[in-house]
Scaffold this motif. Structure first.
Motif, PDB file in Angstrom:
ATOM      1  N   GLU A 320     -13.458  -7.086  -2.258  1.00 31.71           N
ATOM      2  CA  GLU A 320     -13.994  -7.457  -0.949  1.00 31.71           C
ATOM      3  C   GLU A 320     -13.983  -8.964  -0.736  1.00 31.71           C
ATOM      4  N   ASP A 321     -14.148  -9.720  -1.809  1.00 29.39           N
ATOM      5  CA  ASP A 321     -14.122 -11.172  -1.670  1.00 29.39           C
ATOM      6  C   ASP A 321     -13.787 -11.806  -3.017  1.00 29.39           C
ATOM      7  N   ILE A 322     -13.648 -13.110  -3.014  1.00 28.48           N
ATOM      8  CA  ILE A 322     -13.336 -13.834  -4.237  1.00 28.48           C
ATOM      9  C   ILE A 322     -14.516 -13.733  -5.200  1.00 28.48           C
ATOM     10  N   PRO A 323     -14.285 -13.360  -6.452  1.00 22.40           N
ATOM     11  CA  PRO A 323     -15.413 -13.175  -7.383  1.00 22.40           C
ATOM     12  C   PRO A 323     -16.099 -14.484  -7.742  1.00 22.40           C
ATOM     13  N   ASP A 324     -17.368 -14.369  -8.084  1.00 28.40           N
ATOM     14  CA  ASP A 324     -18.112 -15.515  -8.590  1.00 28.40           C
ATOM     15  C   ASP A 324     -17.613 -15.865  -9.992  1.00 28.40           C
ATOM     16  N   ILE A 325     -17.822 -17.104 -10.372  1.00 29.48           N
ATOM     17  CA  ILE A 325     -17.476 -17.556 -11.721  1.00 29.48           C
ATOM     18  C   ILE A 325     -18.732 -17.518 -12.591  1.00 29.48           C
ATOM     19  N   CYS A 326     -18.637 -16.784 -13.711  1.00 28.41           N
ATOM     20  CA  CYS A 326     -19.778 -16.642 -14.621  1.00 28.41           C
ATOM     21  C   CYS A 326     -19.865 -17.805 -15.611  1.00 28.41           C
ATOM     22  N   GLN A 327     -18.690 -18.250 -16.091  1.00 27.29           N
ATOM     23  CA  GLN A 327     -18.657 -19.214 -17.172  1.00 27.29           C
ATOM     24  C   GLN A 327     -17.238 -19.773 -17.266  1.00 27.29           C
ATOM     25  N   GLY A 378     -17.846 -20.757 -22.504  1.00 27.55           N
ATOM     26  CA  GLY A 378     -18.944 -21.707 -22.551  1.00 27.55           C
ATOM     27  C   GLY A 378     -19.363 -22.128 -21.158  1.00 27.55           C
ATOM     28  N   THR A 379     -20.307 -23.031 -21.099  1.00 29.25           N
ATOM     29  CA  THR A 379     -20.880 -23.426 -19.811  1.00 29.25           C
ATOM     30  C   THR A 379     -20.093 -24.536 -19.129  1.00 29.25           C
ATOM     31  N   THR A 380     -19.246 -25.254 -19.882  1.00 33.41           N
ATOM     32  CA  THR A 380     -18.460 -26.343 -19.307  1.00 33.41           C
ATOM     33  C   THR A 380     -17.045 -26.318 -19.874  1.00 33.41           C
ATOM     34  N   ARG A 381     -16.152 -27.059 -19.214  1.00 28.19           N
ATOM     35  CA  ARG A 381     -14.787 -27.196 -19.719  1.00 28.19           C
ATOM     36  C   ARG A 381     -14.805 -27.874 -21.086  1.00 28.19           C
ATOM     37  N   GLU A 382     -15.631 -28.920 -21.213  1.00 28.39           N
ATOM     38  CA  GLU A 382     -15.711 -29.651 -22.475  1.00 28.39           C
ATOM     39  C   GLU A 382     -16.173 -28.738 -23.604  1.00 28.39           C
ATOM     40  N   ASP A 383     -17.073 -27.834 -23.294  1.00 28.52           N
ATOM     41  CA  ASP A 383     -17.606 -26.888 -24.282  1.00 28.52           C
ATOM     42  C   ASP A 383     -16.492 -26.008 -24.842  1.00 28.52           C
ATOM     43  N   VAL A 384     -15.689 -25.399 -23.956  1.00 25.59           N
ATOM     44  CA  VAL A 384     -14.652 -24.475 -24.438  1.00 25.59           C
ATOM     45  C   VAL A 384     -13.520 -25.230 -25.123  1.00 25.59           C
ATOM     46  N   MET A 385     -13.219 -26.448 -24.656  1.00 25.90           N
ATOM     47  CA  MET A 385     -12.181 -27.244 -25.313  1.00 25.90           C
ATOM     48  C   MET A 385     -12.599 -27.593 -26.735  1.00 25.90           C
ATOM     49  N   GLU A 386     -13.855 -27.968 -26.912  1.00 22.66           N
ATOM     50  CA  GLU A 386     -14.340 -28.317 -28.245  1.00 22.66           C
ATOM     51  C   GLU A 386     -14.287 -27.116 -29.179  1.00 22.66           C
ATOM     52  N   LYS A 387     -14.672 -25.959 -28.682  1.00 21.93           N
ATOM     53  CA  LYS A 387     -14.610 -24.759 -29.520  1.00 21.93           C
ATOM     54  C   LYS A 387     -13.183 -24.450 -29.951  1.00 21.93           C
ATOM     55  N   ALA A 388     -12.237 -24.555 -28.996  1.00 26.46           N
ATOM     56  CA  ALA A 388     -10.841 -24.273 -29.325  1.00 26.46           C
ATOM     57  C   ALA A 388     -10.279 -25.302 -30.308  1.00 26.46           C
ATOM     58  N   LEU A 389     -10.644 -26.559 -30.114  1.00 26.40           N
ATOM     59  CA  LEU A 389     -10.190 -27.610 -31.035  1.00 26.40           C
ATOM     60  C   LEU A 389     -10.696 -27.369 -32.455  1.00 26.40           C
ATOM     61  N   ASN A 390     -11.959 -26.999 -32.588  1.00 31.08           N
ATOM     62  CA  ASN A 390     -12.534 -26.777 -33.913  1.00 31.08           C
ATOM     63  C   ASN A 390     -11.858 -25.606 -34.625  1.00 31.08           C
TER      64      ASN A 390
END
Length: 399
Positions: A320-327, A378-390
């Protein structure tokens, strides 16, 4: 913003499906989405990764012996593999590498854009002319003979190959001649007629995932594309995954352009449009008229099941519409930086990690071959980038 999550079940509607076959060069993400949606899933795939096997009723390899070139697998071979399963599928979904395969004579549903449309949107030369006629910004493109007319620097790429692994920049005629010799050596199935040149533009790579029904389309998410990320790949233009969402002032404009393209080409199902965000605005690079590599991150970020939405679109049912972003969510495709053989130490390490596309024991990756995908939310772009880097760092430390 609160995320609207929905419970997805095996969609029936006018299309009754129980057993679904997914066919693709790498089909793990599609198969897993279909399994979560409640289907009995069968797969034909080049890798038959461990998590693909775990999420399907049965899986068969496209590479039945070492002498087979996957690009030359014919329809007869595919039909024989389908017959090897203990059930006949109610529907087939074609993934990357097999989008143009014509299976229209099968007695089951083919849940894809028709082969003619696929051939058109996959041909970068044809697409360039169509986008120009629609007034949609696209890099000037042409055959190699038109290089001087377009002007250097140029992006040199196969007309129909994806993934960016063979893309090269030519700064002058000598560069172009060297690249024209190099690409067929890297992929002997390509001739000079299979290669095109394109105006080289600077910008940030992005994509839009949308669901269409042949006349209408609803954007699902804008995604940041990870291209040639040094800590993931040594190839400057290799596809290295996605981050969803991509928050940019150009999001609404990208949505509108993607909807226009879907309508003009009569696209149906899950489709993607790749962009480069330049100083002058969004420029369309290509159209992926199939379920895309961003599927993992879109589902993680929105809570939607894309396979479910894909099937429903063939009944004319759209969100029906564009979905909300959860994370925020990331899929980082890790390529080998040296010759690697996957063994017990790899599996011991990934037990506690969020890893997908898990290769089978004994998988041998040469430098620049894909090894696995890293998934994180994660809650931010920086959060998920750090997890992937580690996680990447820990995998790289393995002997």
């Amino acid at each position: 913003m609160l995320c609207r999550r929905t419970v997805h079940t095996n969609y029936k509607g006018a299309i009754f499906l129980e057993n679904v076959l997914v066919l693709g060069y790498s089909s793990r993400n599609i198969a897993c989405s279909a399994t979560k949606a409640g289907y009995n899933v069968y797969a034909i795939d080049a890798f038959c990764d461990m998590d693909l096997k775990e999420n399907t009723v049965a899986c068969q390899s496209l590479l039945t012996d070492e002498s087979i070139d996957i690009k030359n697998i014919d329809k007869k071979t595919i039909l024989e593999l389908i017959d090897n399963f203990d059930v006949y599928p109610d529907a087939v979904v074609l993934g990357s590498g097999f989008e143009e395969l014509d299976l229209g004579d099968l007695s089951c549903k083919i849940l894809n854009n028709d082969p003619v449309t696929m051939k058109q949107v996959s041909d970068k030369s044809f697409l360039a002319k169509e986008l120009e006629s629609l007034g949609i910004l696209h890099p000037r493109s042409g055959n190699v003979e038109e290089a001087d007319e377009i002007g250097y620097p140029l992006m040199v790429k196969p007309k129909c190959a994806g993934g960016g692994r063979l893309n090269r920049i030519a700064h002058n005629e000598d560069d172009l001649n060297a690249i024209m010799e190099e690409i067929p050596e890297l992929d002997p199935t390509l001739t000079s007629g299979d290669i095109m040149v394109q105006e080289f533009l600077s910008g940030f790579p992005a994509s839009v995932s949308l669901i269409a029904d042949g006349s209408r389309a609803v954007p699902i998410a804008a995604n940041e594309q990870l291209i040639g990320v040094p800590w993931l790949s040594g190839l400057p233009f290799a596809y290295c995954g996605n981050i969803t969402p991509y928050r940019t002032p150009y999001t609404q404009q990208m949505y509108e352009i993607s909807e226009k393209i879907a309508s003009e080409f009569g696209l149906i199902g899950s489709n993607g449009v790749d962009f480069l965000l330049t100083d002058t605005g969004p420029v369309v690079i290509e159209v992926n008229a199939r379920l895309q590599g961003s599927l993992d991150t879109v589902e993680m970020a929105t809570g939607f099941n894309l396979f479910d939405l894909h099937v429903q679109s063939f009944d004319g049912i759209l969100p029906e519409d564009i979905p909300d972003i959860c994370q925020y969510a990331i899929r980082a495709v890790l390529y080998a930086d040296k010759a690697v053989t996957v063994d017990g130490s790899f599996y011991e390490m990934i037990r506690a990690e969020s890893i997908a596309d898990i290769p089978a024991p004994g998988y041998q990756a040469l430098p620049d071959d894909p090894v696995a995908s890293i998934l994180a939310a994660g809650t931010t772009r920086e959060d998920v980038m750090e997890k992937a880097l580690n996680i990447t760092y820990r995998i790289r430390k393995l002997p």
